[in-house]
Design a protein around this motif. Structure first.
Motif, PDB file in Angstrom:
ATOM      1  N   ASP A  54     122.956  64.462  41.104  1.00 31.81           N
ATOM      2  CA  ASP A  54     124.111  63.749  40.540  1.00 31.81           C
ATOM      3  C   ASP A  54     125.020  64.668  39.722  1.00 31.81           C
ATOM      4  OD1 ASP A  54     121.748  63.851  38.883  1.00 31.81           O
ATOM      5  OD2 ASP A  54     122.789  62.595  37.423  1.00 31.81           O
TER       6      ASP A  54
ATOM      7  N   LYS B 239     119.948  69.617  41.664  1.00 29.78           N
ATOM      8  CA  LYS B 239     120.289  68.348  41.002  1.00 29.78           C
ATOM      9  C   LYS B 239     121.243  67.532  41.878  1.00 29.78           C
ATOM     10  CE  LYS B 239     121.969  66.372  36.624  1.00 29.78           C
ATOM     11  NZ  LYS B 239     120.981  65.273  36.618  1.00 29.78           N
TER      12      LYS B 239
ATOM     13  N   THR C 105     118.704  59.301  36.083  1.00 30.56           N
ATOM     14  CA  THR C 105     120.150  59.271  35.807  1.00 30.56           C
ATOM     15  C   THR C 105     120.910  58.614  36.963  1.00 30.56           C
ATOM     16  OG1 THR C 105     120.307  61.511  36.689  1.00 30.56           O
ATOM     17  CG2 THR C 105     120.105  61.288  34.285  1.00 30.56           C
TER      18      THR C 105
ATOM     19  N   TYR D   9     119.328  59.059  29.100  1.00 33.00           N
ATOM     20  CA  TYR D   9     119.710  60.090  30.068  1.00 33.00           C
ATOM     21  C   TYR D   9     119.255  61.464  29.578  1.00 33.00           C
ATOM     22  CZ  TYR D   9     122.678  57.095  33.037  1.00 33.00           C
ATOM     23  OH  TYR D   9     123.152  56.160  33.931  1.00 33.00           O
ATOM     24  N   ASN D  10     118.716  61.553  28.366  1.00 34.23           N
ATOM     25  CA  ASN D  10     118.184  62.837  27.910  1.00 34.23           C
ATOM     26  C   ASN D  10     117.117  62.600  26.847  1.00 34.23           C
ATOM     27  OD1 ASN D  10     117.870  65.461  26.613  1.00 34.23           O
ATOM     28  ND2 ASN D  10     119.579  66.074  27.928  1.00 34.23           N
TER      29      ASN D  10
ATOM     30  N   SER E  81     126.345  65.052  34.857  1.00 35.10           N
ATOM     31  CA  SER E  81     124.988  64.760  34.396  1.00 35.10           C
ATOM     32  C   SER E  81     124.994  63.484  33.552  1.00 35.10           C
ATOM     33  CB  SER E  81     124.478  65.921  33.540  1.00 35.10           C
ATOM     34  OG  SER E  81     125.232  66.022  32.344  1.00 35.10           O
ATOM     35  N   GLY E  82     123.815  62.861  33.482  1.00 33.75           N
ATOM     36  CA  GLY E  82     123.676  61.690  32.617  1.00 33.75           C
ATOM     37  C   GLY E  82     123.970  62.049  31.175  1.00 33.75           C
ATOM     38  N   THR E  83     123.553  63.238  30.784  1.00 37.91           N
ATOM     39  CA  THR E  83     123.772  63.679  29.391  1.00 37.91           C
ATOM     40  C   THR E  83     125.269  63.769  29.075  1.00 37.91           C
ATOM     41  OG1 THR E  83     121.747  64.947  29.602  1.00 37.91           O
ATOM     42  CG2 THR E  83     123.155  65.477  27.726  1.00 37.91           C
TER      43      THR E  83
ATOM     44  N   HIS F 146     124.498  72.047  28.133  1.00 41.46           N
ATOM     45  CA  HIS F 146     125.707  71.260  27.865  1.00 41.46           C
ATOM     46  C   HIS F 146     126.520  71.918  26.763  1.00 41.46           C
ATOM     47  CE1 HIS F 146     123.179  68.317  29.963  1.00 41.46           C
ATOM     48  NE2 HIS F 146     124.310  67.752  30.329  1.00 41.46           N
TER      49      HIS F 146
ATOM     50  N   PHE G  37     111.889  67.609  27.781  1.00 38.55           N
ATOM     51  CA  PHE G  37     112.102  66.226  28.251  1.00 38.55           C
ATOM     52  C   PHE G  37     110.756  65.497  28.389  1.00 38.55           C
ATOM     53  CE2 PHE G  37     115.371  68.769  30.789  1.00 38.55           C
ATOM     54  CZ  PHE G  37     116.366  68.632  29.835  1.00 38.55           C
TER      55      PHE G  37
ATOM     56  N   HIS H 199     123.541  72.913  35.611  1.00 41.88           N
ATOM     57  CA  HIS H 199     122.183  72.538  36.048  1.00 41.88           C
ATOM     58  C   HIS H 199     121.803  73.273  37.331  1.00 41.88           C
ATOM     59  CE1 HIS H 199     122.780  69.038  33.356  1.00 41.88           C
ATOM     60  NE2 HIS H 199     121.451  69.013  33.302  1.00 41.88           N
ATOM     61  N   HIS H 200     120.502  73.264  37.604  1.00 43.61           N
ATOM     62  CA  HIS H 200     119.907  73.805  38.830  1.00 43.61           C
ATOM     63  C   HIS H 200     120.586  73.255  40.093  1.00 43.61           C
ATOM     64  CE1 HIS H 200     117.602  69.981  39.359  1.00 43.61           C
ATOM     65  NE2 HIS H 200     117.726  69.953  38.039  1.00 43.61           N
TER      66      HIS H 200
ATOM     67  N   PRO I  33     117.410  74.466  33.781  1.00 44.74           N
ATOM     68  CA  PRO I  33     116.907  73.119  33.494  1.00 44.74           C
ATOM     69  C   PRO I  33     117.977  72.195  32.909  1.00 44.74           C
ATOM     70  CG  PRO I  33     115.464  74.785  32.529  1.00 44.74           C
ATOM     71  CD  PRO I  33     116.692  75.504  33.001  1.00 44.74           C
ATOM     72  N   GLY I  34     118.976  72.758  32.211  1.00 45.51           N
ATOM     73  CA  GLY I  34     120.038  71.887  31.678  1.00 45.51           C
ATOM     74  C   GLY I  34     120.754  72.516  30.497  1.00 45.51           C
TER      75      GLY I  34
HETATM   76  O1  LIG Z   1     118.444  66.518  36.653  1.00 44.89           O
HETATM   77  C1  LIG Z   1     118.144  67.227  35.664  1.00 44.89           C
HETATM   78  O2  LIG Z   1     117.534  68.295  35.786  1.00 44.89           O
HETATM   79  C2  LIG Z   1     118.526  66.742  34.324  1.00 44.89           C
HETATM   80  N1  LIG Z   1     119.053  65.562  34.242  1.00 44.89           N
HETATM   81  C3  LIG Z   1     119.465  64.894  33.047  1.00 44.89           C
HETATM   82  C4  LIG Z   1     120.962  64.683  33.088  1.00 44.89           C
HETATM   83  O3  LIG Z   1     121.503  64.355  34.159  1.00 44.89           O
HETATM   84  O4  LIG Z   1     121.613  64.787  32.041  1.00 44.89           O
HETATM   85  C5  LIG Z   1     118.969  65.567  31.806  1.00 44.89           C
HETATM   86  C6  LIG Z   1     118.856  67.067  31.864  1.00 44.89           C
HETATM   87  O5  LIG Z   1     120.088  67.629  31.595  1.00 44.89           O
HETATM   88  C7  LIG Z   1     118.242  67.565  33.143  1.00 44.89           C
END
Ligand SMILES: O=C(O)C1=N[C@H](C(=O)O)C[C@H](O)C1
Ligand SMILES: NC(=O)C1=CN([C@@H]2O[C@H](COP(=O)(O)OP(=O)(O)OC[C@H]3O[C@@H](n4cnc5c(N)ncnc54)[C@H](O)[C@@H]3O)[C@@H](O)[C@H]2O)C=CC1
Length: 215
Positions: free
Chosen positions: A133, A131, A73, A96-97, A136-138, A164, A187, A127-128, A161-162
């Motif tokens: 960024d 992470k 991402t 991104y997902n 998130s990319g999603t 949204h 994933f 997210h954890h 883990p994620g």
């Molecule tokens: O870094 C992650 O862990 C994830 N990254 C992706 C994102 O940035 O959307 C996908 C997922 O959510 C997990």
């Protein structure tokens, strides 16, 4: 298939190697920061690392003349330009997902974007704490699907883990569309599906939704 992984020491990279092996595929190229283990020629390279690795990843795809599955991402415009140029020579699947659920939600948002025009919308992504960024990319993927700007809120806590949530509201009601990855395996299995699919493709730039369309 013989495959390569960039970012093989990471959370996703480790699971990708494990999942692909469970499906009888052989890791022959393993790349991480300052590590390059080349055992044989890969038929496909999978990259879940950091945007800075993309140059090396594409040079390896060029060297072996093989397709790319890219999950990293935080890509910038110039990364997409390089990817699109490379995709004229070899197929690229970028998403991104790589979970089925998020791609289903993206489809729903695209289909009903007109119905939601009059509604307020905001997005929460959780997210954890490791992470790197945000957003998130999603979150970016879902915003693109809805075809309008969404206010995004990012939480970085624990080992999630994620997750949204897309929250719509008007004066009298709310609708929440939510997705929770309960394991990163979702994933990794998506990346496996994309890697097997991309071997049957000619050059071109594809997303995971293209892979799922043909199931
Ligand atoms: O870094 C992650 O862990 C994830 N990254 C992706 C994102 O940035 O959307 C996908 C997922 O959510 C997990
Ligand atoms: N598209 C998707 O479905 C998903 C995407 N991701 C994305 O995948 C990426 C990796 O996520 P995680 O595995 O959780 O991170 P991580 O930090 O656990 O692993 C990343 C790995 O890449 C390596 N790396 C970093 N820079 C590098 C470079 N220049 N060259 C080679 N290797 C390099 C690191 O050393 C590390 O081993 C992130 O961008 C994340 O957002 C994560 C989960 C799902």
């Amino acid at each position: 298939m013989n495959f390569g992984v960039v970012g093989y020491k990471g959370r996703m990279g480790t699971l990708i190697v494990q999942t692909f092996k469970e499906h009888k595929h052989n890791p022959v190229l393993l790349v991480d920061k300052e590590v390059l283990l080349e055992k044989d020629r890969p038929e496909v390279i999978v990259d879940f690392s950091q945007p800075e690795a993309l140059e090396l990843t594409l040079s390896l795809c060029e060297k072996y003349n093989v397709p790319l599955v890219l999950g990293t991402t935080a890509l910038a415009k110039n990364h997409f330009k390089t990817l699109k140029d490379f995709s004229k020579k070899q197929p690229v699947v970028q998403s991104y997902n790589f979970s089925i659920g998020i791609n289903l939600i993206a489809k729903i948002l695209a289909e009903f974007s007109k119905n939601f025009e009059e509604w307020d919308v905001e997005l929460v992504e959780i997210h954890h704490s490791q992470k790197k960024d945000k957003p998130s990319g999603t979150a970016i993927l879902l915003e693109k699907a809805l075809k309008r700007e969404i206010q995004k809120h990012s939480l970085r806590i624990g080992g999630i883990p994620g997750e949204h949530l897309v929250i719509f509201a008007n004066e009298g009601e709310t609708i929440t569309i939510s997705h929770r990855a309960i394991s990163r395996k979702a994933f990794a299995l998506g990346a496996l599906k994309a890697a097997e699919w991309v071997l049957t493709r000619k050059s071109g730039f594809y997303t995971f939704s293209d892979v799922l369309k043909e199931e």
